[in-house]
Design an enzyme around this catalytic site. Structure first.
Site, short mmCIF file in Angstrom:
data_model
loop_
_atom_site.label_atom_id
_atom_site.label_comp_id
_atom_site.label_asym_id
_atom_site.label_seq_id
_atom_site.Cartn_x
_atom_site.Cartn_y
_atom_site.Cartn_z
N THR A 473 0.79 -1.23 0.00
CA THR A 473 0.00 0.00 0.00
C THR A 473 0.82 1.28 0.00
OG1 THR A 473 -0.09 -0.51 2.35
CG2 THR A 473 -2.07 -0.91 1.09
N ALA A 515 -3.69 3.91 6.69
CA ALA A 515 -2.96 5.14 6.39
C ALA A 515 -3.28 6.23 7.41
CB ALA A 515 -3.29 5.61 4.98
N ARG A 617 -7.51 14.67 3.51
CA ARG A 617 -6.20 15.07 3.00
C ARG A 617 -5.48 13.87 2.39
NH1 ARG A 617 -1.36 17.28 6.77
NH2 ARG A 617 -0.11 18.06 5.06
N LEU A 619 -2.17 11.98 1.61
CA LEU A 619 -0.83 11.97 2.19
C LEU A 619 0.24 11.90 1.11
CD1 LEU A 619 -1.69 9.43 5.00
CD2 LEU A 619 -1.27 11.88 5.30
N THR A 623 1.05 7.31 -4.18
CA THR A 623 0.64 6.03 -3.60
C THR A 623 -0.88 5.95 -3.48
OG1 THR A 623 1.05 6.90 -1.38
CG2 THR A 623 2.80 5.60 -2.38
N GLN A 627 -3.23 3.09 -5.06
CA GLN A 627 -4.25 2.35 -4.32
C GLN A 627 -5.59 2.37 -5.05
OE1 GLN A 627 -4.27 0.85 -0.74
NE2 GLN A 627 -2.63 0.37 -2.10
N LYS A 690 -7.82 10.51 5.68
CA LYS A 690 -8.67 9.33 5.85
C LYS A 690 -8.18 8.24 4.90
CE LYS A 690 -12.61 11.79 5.33
NZ LYS A 690 -14.02 12.28 5.49
N GLU A 694 -9.73 1.24 -0.19
CA GLU A 694 -10.90 0.42 -0.52
C GLU A 694 -12.00 1.23 -1.19
OE1 GLU A 694 -11.80 -1.48 3.22
OE2 GLU A 694 -10.31 -3.03 2.88
#
Ligand code: MOS
Length: 734
Positions: A473, A515, A617, A619, A623, A627, A690, A694
């Site tokens: 991830t 995360a 937000r 990060l 990445t 995801q 957050k 998924e």
């Protein structure tokens, strides 16, 4: 540190490192083969032996006898673990069926023995010589034929209520001017992660060392201890790299327990790797569902009554695939019901997989919304916007942030939604009928405590340690970014170490809560380190800043290295969540898809996909995008390919390899894009991020299905949408 609600902290607002599209800090090591996954660590184990699992050949019944003599007589065989020889084993908290069966058999391929030998070839050959005699009972394995046995389970995963009711659904639905009442079905699915379950176990003076592949280090440690009757301190779990999990590596599986039992029996380290063919029936899968959706609306498109009922099955009646949960989050309706019902069956056990509940529920609900929009002669985007609400549709309380409408507006604009013909089957290019489809996605944001340890070294570098996992991830990267941002360091001055049970307990990787929570824990640890540094160098904390490897006071600046000059500075802290307000926290998405359907073969090609995500937000946009587009590929699999086919007479899944269980490959995917609103949610944590992983899957299968309808005029309600189902109903060739 305790988070009780929005707080002023501009440490993070600049986003010098955090929020930047940094490359994966572990990327080079992975691409150059330097990373060791669980089974790859064999070279580090002295005198390793190999274990091969024998799986039960019946779904339900008893193991009458097990003859090990031929296996044990084979040269190189070191021992055989069975339930008889293993001694008492408790049941784990997270597993439903036992991981070592006998004499009772609860599902097909449930482990009945582990054959241990000095080579994998010998172990496998000997495993084939184990002779089991069974007394088989007829299994329950057909969900559609078993609905009369369904019950309301005690609870549903995630702790939600089984049922929810508002108003008087039956009356409102019966009186509705425009109504839909349809039933949808989704098949069982296998997680199909790249790295199969694998473990190497070693016993020493201070207990068990388990090198394994897991999403949840602490859960595995505690459950291994519970099953084996040990103190958790006598179990050490190590899982620094995990080659995917998708939910199926949240709990202890047979590889881990049997490696431990095998190593105890033969007095040597033992490696157990699940062959792909065993994984489908031995481990967990996503349960098949049957779902009924009822919607009644006014001619202006206002939903008056909304009902969603879902049925699924599990071994021992343990776990519901709670497909009737997301309906509670999306659309307003004054009269509504949702019901989750569970059948006890004898197929292999079910578990969480890739946004459990939301994925399956939206596969039905979001087709129903498309069907209803058509009945209303409304644009499907407009129909959704008409029934969107800033308040939770059941509780009436607000969301911390909810920008579903903006996701749809931005997505419609970017995707060229206005080019969609409201009448299906209108657009043809060459041999393809082209269609556009959309659907909403929603997935919860779960707050979980998460701890970390930070070490400031004498050279000014920083190491972060937490038992958090990186299951592909990007955890290593976003944790390094968080620590670098907090401490005023560059990314390459931070080393992140993950996946060891000796490290502070994190949230782990599941439910897209990794995360947000793991970085919040690292934030807390860095705050504590900042305080320790300030104390050492004697700067008043009010004005201090951490920049360029220095701590700056009003009049002085001190290199971080100097703060650690008297010895490494080690600090541990974590994030806990207090009684936050009554706001609901979720993430939202609008999914858009364009498909082309071959007019002759009915083969579906997904030509374009776009996800617009409202997930706080972001990060690391690189990445996060990875995801989300990966999740969208899972949506293609769910819509078009993935299906566990049960043998309903014998109670097992017939397709148990990647020839029979098809998943998308690169050639199936043409163009994907992901847009992030990237608006911080100040209720989520001080970092205001957050989960997003998924979310990328939620809604995608229905959007594909709706696009197929728009292309062809064929409405399928039974996943996957394979050409055989489509062909029968395709328009005649011109
Ligand atoms: Mo996820 S299916 O909760 O790993």
């Amino acid at each position: 540190m305790r988070f009780d609600g929005p707080q002023e902290d501009d440490t993070l607002s600049a986003g010098r490192v955090l929020g930047q599209p940094a490359d994966r800090v572990d990327g080079t090591a992975k691409l150059t083969g330097q990373v060791r996954y669980a089974a790859d660590r064999a070279g580090q184990a002295q005198n390793l032996a190999e274990g091969v699992i024998v799986g039960a050949a019946i779904a339900k019944g008893r193991l009458v006898s097990i003859d090990l003599s031929a296996a044990q007589a084979m040269p190189g065989v070191l021992g055989v673990v069975t339930a008889d020889s293993a001694g008492p084993l408790a049941k784990g908290q997270f597993n439903n069926a036992r991981l070592l069966a006998g004499p009772e058999i609860e599902h097909y391929h449930q482990a009945v023995a582990l054959v241990i030998a000095d080579s994998p070839e010998t172990a496998r050959a000997a495993a084939n010589l184990v002779k089991c005699v069974y007394d088989a009972a007829p299994p329950v394995a057909d969900l559609a034929a078993s609905l009369d046995r369904a019950v309301a389970p005690a609870s549903v995963p995630g702790g939600g209520a089984t049922d929810s009711d508002l108003g008087d659904f039956d009356t409102a639905f019966a009186r509705g001017p425009i109504r839909l009442d349809e039933t949808y079905s989704t098949p069982g699915q296998s997680p199909a992660m790249m790295e199969p379950h694998a473990s190497i176990a070693t016993w020493g003076e201070d207990g068990l060392d388990l090198w394994t592949s897991t999403q949840m280090v602490a859960w595995v440690r505690n459950d291994m201890a519970r099953i084996l009757g040990l103190e958790p301190a006598r179990v050490r779990v190590s899982s620094p790299f995990t080659g995917g999990g998708f939910g199926a590596k949240t709990s202890v599986r047979a590889d881990a327990l049997l490696a431990a039992l095998g190593a105890r029996l033969v007095g040597r380290p033992v490696r157990v790797v699940l062959p792909r063919a065993l994984l489908f029936n031995n481990t967990q899968h996503r349960a098949a569902t049957i779902q009924r959706v009822r919607i009644a609306a006014d001619p202006d498109g206002t939903i008056l009554a909304l009902g969603h009922e879902a049925w699924s099955g599990d071994t021992n009646g343990a776990r519901m695939e709670a497909a009737a949960l997301p309906v509670r989050l999306l659309y307003s309706a004054p009269h509504r019901i949702s019901r989750n019902r569970l059948v006890t069956h004898d197929l292999p056990e079910c578990g969480p997989m890739r946004a459990p509940g939301e994925t399956t529920g939206l596969m039905a609900l979001e087709i129903a919304m498309d069907e209803m929009a058509e009945q209303l002669s409304m644009d499907p985007v407009q129909f959704r916007l008409r029934n969107d609400s800033q308040l939770h549709p059941v509780t009436g309380r607000p969301f911390s942030a909810r920008q579903l409408a903006r996701c749809f507006e931005i997505g419609a604009e970017r995707f060229g939604w206005s080019a969609r013909s409201a009448t299906p089957g209108q657009r043809r290019e060459g041999d393809q009928l082209i269609g556009l489809g959309t659907a909403a996605g929603v997935r919860g944001n779960t707050l979980m405590p998460s701890k970390a340890r930070v070490r400031l070294h004498e050279d000014g570098r920083l190491t972060v340690e937490t038992d958090m996992t990186d299951i592909g991830t990007g955890s290593y990267t976003i944790i390094a970014q968080t620590a670098a941002e907090m401490m005023g360091l560059d990314l390459d001055q931070v080393t992140v170490r993950l996946g060891e049970s000796d490290f502070p307990v994190s949230c782990g990787s599941a439910g897209q809560f990794g995360a947000g929570n793991s970085t919040a824990g690292v934030y807390a640890a860095c705050k504590a380190l900042q305080a320790a540094i300030l104390q050492r160098v004697g700067i008043n904390s009010k004005e201090a800043r951490f920049e360029n490897g220095q701590v700056l006071g009003t009049a002085i600046s001190v290199p971080l290295a100097r703060a650690a000059a008297g010895g490494e500075l080690v600090v541990e802290d974590g994030m806990e969540y207090g009684q936050l307000s009554e706001l609901h926290q979720c993430t939202f998405a609008a999914q858009f898809v364009e498909v082309g359907v071959d007019v002759v073969t009915a083969e579906v090609r997904v030509r374009r996909m776009l996800a617009v995500c409202d997930a706080g937000r972001i990060l690391n946009p690189k990445t996060a995008r990875s995801q989300v587009i990966g999740s969208m590929v899972m949506g293609v699999g769910a819509a078009l390919m993935e299906e566990l086919v049960p043998d309903t007479n014998r109670g097992f899944f017939l397709n148990h390899d990647f020839a029979g269980y098809e998943i998308p490959v690169c050639a199936d995917i043409f163009q994907q894009d992901a847009i992030f609103l990237n608006e911080p949610d100040e209720m989520a944590s001080p970092i205001r991020a957050k989960g997003v992983g998924e979310l990328g899957l939620c809604g995608v299968p229905a959007a594909i299905s709706n696009a197929i309808y728009n292309a062809t005029g064929v409405r399928l309600r039974d996943y996957p949408m394979t050409p055989d189902k489509l062909l029968a109903a395709m328009p005649p060739l011109p």
